[in-house]
Scaffold this active site. Sequence first.
Site, PDB file in Angstrom:
ATOM      1  N   CYS A  60      26.390  55.200  10.000  1.00  0.00           N
ATOM      2  CA  CYS A  60      25.852  53.909   9.545  1.00  0.00           C
ATOM      3  C   CYS A  60      25.049  53.224  10.652  1.00  0.00           C
ATOM      4  O   CYS A  60      25.598  52.835  11.680  1.00  0.00           O
ATOM      5  CB  CYS A  60      27.031  53.040   9.091  1.00  0.00           C
ATOM      6  SG  CYS A  60      26.632  51.317   8.805  1.00  0.00           S
ATOM      7  N   CYS A  63      26.087  49.622  11.425  1.00  0.00           N
ATOM      8  CA  CYS A  63      27.389  49.644  12.122  1.00  0.00           C
ATOM      9  C   CYS A  63      27.178  49.876  13.615  1.00  0.00           C
ATOM     10  O   CYS A  63      27.856  49.261  14.449  1.00  0.00           O
ATOM     11  CB  CYS A  63      28.286  50.753  11.560  1.00  0.00           C
ATOM     12  SG  CYS A  63      28.706  50.556   9.819  1.00  0.00           S
TER      13      CYS A  63
END
Length: 135
Positions: A60, A63
Amino acid sequence: MDELEEIKKRKMEKMMREMNKPDEPAIELPGKPIIVTDSSVDAAAGQYPLLILDCWAEWCGPCRMIAPIIEELAAEMKGKVVFGKLDVDKNPQTANKYRISAIPTLMVFKNGKLIDKLVGAYPKPSLMAKIQKYL
């Protein structure tokens, strides 16, 4: 008998010193994110008065963008907030239990109860402002 009286006196002085010590926190709050798993999420939420759990995955991009911010906030807010990291790919039970459908999701636990979810990658000032309201 004098020796026994001396021992009693020393013990009494030690007990008095212990009683007069200032209260110390029951647990040391870490200054860096802790790793949380499916098996430890409930214990972590219950152990710390305020836990911000970063639910993330290695693949991600957002993230990875928020990860250094979480590290900085953990150091800056040490003693007030504990930050945790939960890899949703390795811990699907927690992701399912809390219905995490988008990452990064920051789950806010206060006194063991989930009180809020913050979805998305926030800039540091915005994230700090949101966390402040839980203190």
